[in-house]
Design a protein around this motif. Structure first.
Motif, PDB file in Angstrom:
ATOM      1  N   ASP A 147       0.840  -1.005   0.048  1.00 50.88           N
ATOM      2  CA  ASP A 147       0.064  -0.046  -0.133  1.00 50.88           C
ATOM      3  C   ASP A 147       0.974   1.378  -0.311  1.00 50.88           C
ATOM      4  O   ASP A 147       0.583   2.106  -0.532  1.00 50.88           O
ATOM      5  CB  ASP A 147      -0.866   0.055   1.231  1.00 50.88           C
ATOM      6  CG  ASP A 147      -1.973  -1.026   1.030  1.00 50.88           C
ATOM      7  OD1 ASP A 147      -2.150  -1.699   0.134  1.00 50.88           O
ATOM      8  OD2 ASP A 147      -2.663  -1.286   2.012  1.00 50.88           O
ATOM      9  N   GLY A 175       2.383   1.453  -3.658  1.00 48.79           N
ATOM     10  CA  GLY A 175       1.166   1.955  -4.410  1.00 48.79           C
ATOM     11  C   GLY A 175       1.261   3.847  -4.336  1.00 48.79           C
ATOM     12  O   GLY A 175       0.876   4.034  -5.279  1.00 48.79           O
ATOM     13  N   SER A 180       1.812   6.265  -7.618  1.00 45.47           N
ATOM     14  CA  SER A 180       1.001   7.110  -8.131  1.00 45.47           C
ATOM     15  C   SER A 180       1.236   8.602  -8.035  1.00 45.47           C
ATOM     16  O   SER A 180       0.555   9.478  -8.454  1.00 45.47           O
ATOM     17  CB  SER A 180      -0.314   7.171  -7.006  1.00 45.47           C
ATOM     18  OG  SER A 180       0.018   7.723  -5.920  1.00 45.47           O
ATOM     19  N   ARG A 219      -4.954   6.571   5.356  1.00 41.73           N
ATOM     20  CA  ARG A 219      -5.659   6.076   4.329  1.00 41.73           C
ATOM     21  C   ARG A 219      -7.025   6.939   3.937  1.00 41.73           C
ATOM     22  O   ARG A 219      -7.737   7.447   5.053  1.00 41.73           O
ATOM     23  CB  ARG A 219      -6.179   4.737   5.026  1.00 41.73           C
ATOM     24  CG  ARG A 219      -4.903   3.785   4.993  1.00 41.73           C
ATOM     25  CD  ARG A 219      -5.275   2.185   5.423  1.00 41.73           C
ATOM     26  NE  ARG A 219      -4.291   1.191   5.604  1.00 41.73           N
ATOM     27  CZ  ARG A 219      -3.919   0.621   4.392  1.00 41.73           C
ATOM     28  NH1 ARG A 219      -4.242   0.616   3.439  1.00 41.73           N
ATOM     29  NH2 ARG A 219      -3.045  -0.433   4.774  1.00 41.73           N
ATOM     30  N   THR A 278      -9.497   2.282   1.543  1.00 42.35           N
ATOM     31  CA  THR A 278      -8.143   1.234   1.785  1.00 42.35           C
ATOM     32  C   THR A 278      -6.737   1.787   1.129  1.00 42.35           C
ATOM     33  O   THR A 278      -5.722   1.110   1.077  1.00 42.35           O
ATOM     34  CB  THR A 278      -8.672  -0.199   1.124  1.00 42.35           C
ATOM     35  OG1 THR A 278      -8.994   0.051  -0.229  1.00 42.35           O
ATOM     36  CG2 THR A 278      -9.886  -0.723   1.641  1.00 42.35           C
ATOM     37  N   GLU A 279      -7.169   2.949   0.537  1.00 36.27           N
ATOM     38  CA  GLU A 279      -5.964   3.524  -0.078  1.00 36.27           C
ATOM     39  C   GLU A 279      -5.143   4.447   0.613  1.00 36.27           C
ATOM     40  O   GLU A 279      -5.620   4.989   1.397  1.00 36.27           O
ATOM     41  CB  GLU A 279      -6.392   4.290  -1.576  1.00 36.27           C
ATOM     42  CG  GLU A 279      -5.255   4.918  -2.097  1.00 36.27           C
ATOM     43  CD  GLU A 279      -5.719   5.656  -3.184  1.00 36.27           C
ATOM     44  OE1 GLU A 279      -4.853   6.397  -4.106  1.00 36.27           O
ATOM     45  OE2 GLU A 279      -6.897   6.139  -3.337  1.00 36.27           O
ATOM     46  N   VAL A 291      -3.124   7.409   1.198  1.00 34.09           N
ATOM     47  CA  VAL A 291      -3.029   8.930   0.485  1.00 34.09           C
ATOM     48  C   VAL A 291      -1.857   9.932   0.816  1.00 34.09           C
ATOM     49  O   VAL A 291      -1.757  10.649   0.372  1.00 34.09           O
ATOM     50  CB  VAL A 291      -4.175   9.431   0.460  1.00 34.09           C
ATOM     51  CG1 VAL A 291      -5.435   8.602  -0.024  1.00 34.09           C
ATOM     52  CG2 VAL A 291      -4.690   9.806   2.113  1.00 34.09           C
ATOM     53  N   HIS A 308      -0.451  12.195  -1.609  1.00 28.45           N
ATOM     54  CA  HIS A 308      -0.999  11.772  -2.939  1.00 28.45           C
ATOM     55  C   HIS A 308      -1.468  13.272  -3.697  1.00 28.45           C
ATOM     56  O   HIS A 308      -2.302  14.152  -2.933  1.00 28.45           O
ATOM     57  CB  HIS A 308      -2.193  10.866  -2.875  1.00 28.45           C
ATOM     58  CG  HIS A 308      -2.519  10.391  -4.247  1.00 28.45           C
ATOM     59  ND1 HIS A 308      -3.348  11.127  -5.055  1.00 28.45           N
ATOM     60  CD2 HIS A 308      -2.536   9.213  -4.929  1.00 28.45           C
ATOM     61  CE1 HIS A 308      -3.700  10.421  -6.409  1.00 28.45           C
ATOM     62  NE2 HIS A 308      -3.129   9.407  -6.277  1.00 28.45           N
TER      63      HIS A 308
END
Length: 286
Positions: free
Chosen positions: A165, A168, A172, A194, A197-198, A200, A220
């Motif tokens: 995660d 990820g 991004s 988060r 579930t992401e 950030v 992010h």
């Protein structure tokens, strides 16, 4: 009737606060200078004719000029084969990859005020510069001055830096922002926020010499401007301080500097890296 001593007491308190602030500033400055002297990988020390005027003006001290320049091909003040300049308080050090490059630096920068040594426009006007990195502001924090913050929507989660995660989030992010963040190089756990579930936003630190924690933060692109960097970096800084490390915040963007100041970091100096055209035909070599 007792004399009114309230004004005198107020003056005494103000003096005591100023003394404590100066001591805290000096303690951080000593540790920060020790770090960069170590990174120079050659015998060098910060020297100045006067101490900095105080925390708020640490990078604006007047009087001293020029850096102390040494030859160090393995210096970590800058990329390989570059020259690096670091200003802390009222003094500066510089490393050069070769003796000829060191001579160019010494001659060109000897009369430059310390506060101007990491200003690219000043350096480029005096030296044959092929490329520049920076300047970056250098800020440091003591446990006594730490102002922690917490995420209002929930707890910060701790993950391994290699967690899918976290990776990820790195994938991004645009390459330039990712490189600026330093998150690919952290040696600490990642402290994350988060959205569903992401992941950030995340922060951590890379272990540097002299018991220093180089703080790294990334949010992010879609989630910037929501103070997530402040919350994740607060957790990373708390982890570093608990481990007895000196948190360092190196930043160029104003937004990043604001996050650091909100947590209690003091800006003590700056860093500039330059690639010289010492061997370029027709260059000014001194």
């Amino acid at each position: 009737m007792a004399a009114d001593t309230s004004d005198a007491d107020s003056d005494t308190d103000t003096d005591a606060d100023a003394d404590a602030d100066t001591m805290a500033h000096s303690a951080l400055l000593i540790r920060a200078r020790g770090l960069w002297e170590t990174l120079a990988d050659a015998p060098v020390s910060f020297t100045s004719s006067s101490e900095p005027p105080g925390p708020a003006g640490a990078t604006e001290a007047s009087g001293p000029t020029g850096p102390t320049v040494v030859v160090s091909p393995t210096s970590e003040l800058c990329p390989p084969s570059w020259a690096g300049i670091v200003v802390l308080g009222g003094a500066a050090i510089a490393t050069a990859p070769t003796e000829s490059a060191a001579l160019v630096l010494r001659r060109a920068l000897a009369s430059v005020p310390v506060a101007s040594l990491t200003r690219p426009e000043v350096v480029e006007a005096l030296l044959p510069v092929a490329d520049v990195l920076g300047p970056a502001t250098l800020a440091y924090l003591s446990s006594a001055e730490f102002r922690p913050t917490s995420h209002p929507q929930g707890a910060i989660e701790t993950l391994a830096s290699a967690h899918p995660d976290v990776q990820g989030l790195l994938r991004s992010t645009e390459p330039e922002a990712l490189a600026e963040s330093g998150m690919e190089e952290i040696t600490s756990p990642a402290f994350v926020v988060r959205e569903g579930t992401e992941v950030v936003a995340a922060a951590g630190y890379r272990a540097w010499p002299a018991e220093t924690a180089h703080v790294c933060v990334l949010t992010h692109p879609r989630w910037r401007g929501r103070r997530l960097a402040r919350h994740t970096s607060s957790a990373a800084v708390a982890h570093a301080l608990t481990a007895g490390l000196l948190p360092q915040w190196r930043a160029r963007p104003p937004a990043s500097r604001r996050v650091a100041r909100s947590l209690g970091f003091r800006e003590l100096g700056s860093q500039l890296s330059i690639r010289l055209e010492v061997d370029a035909p027709g260059g000014t070599h001194g």
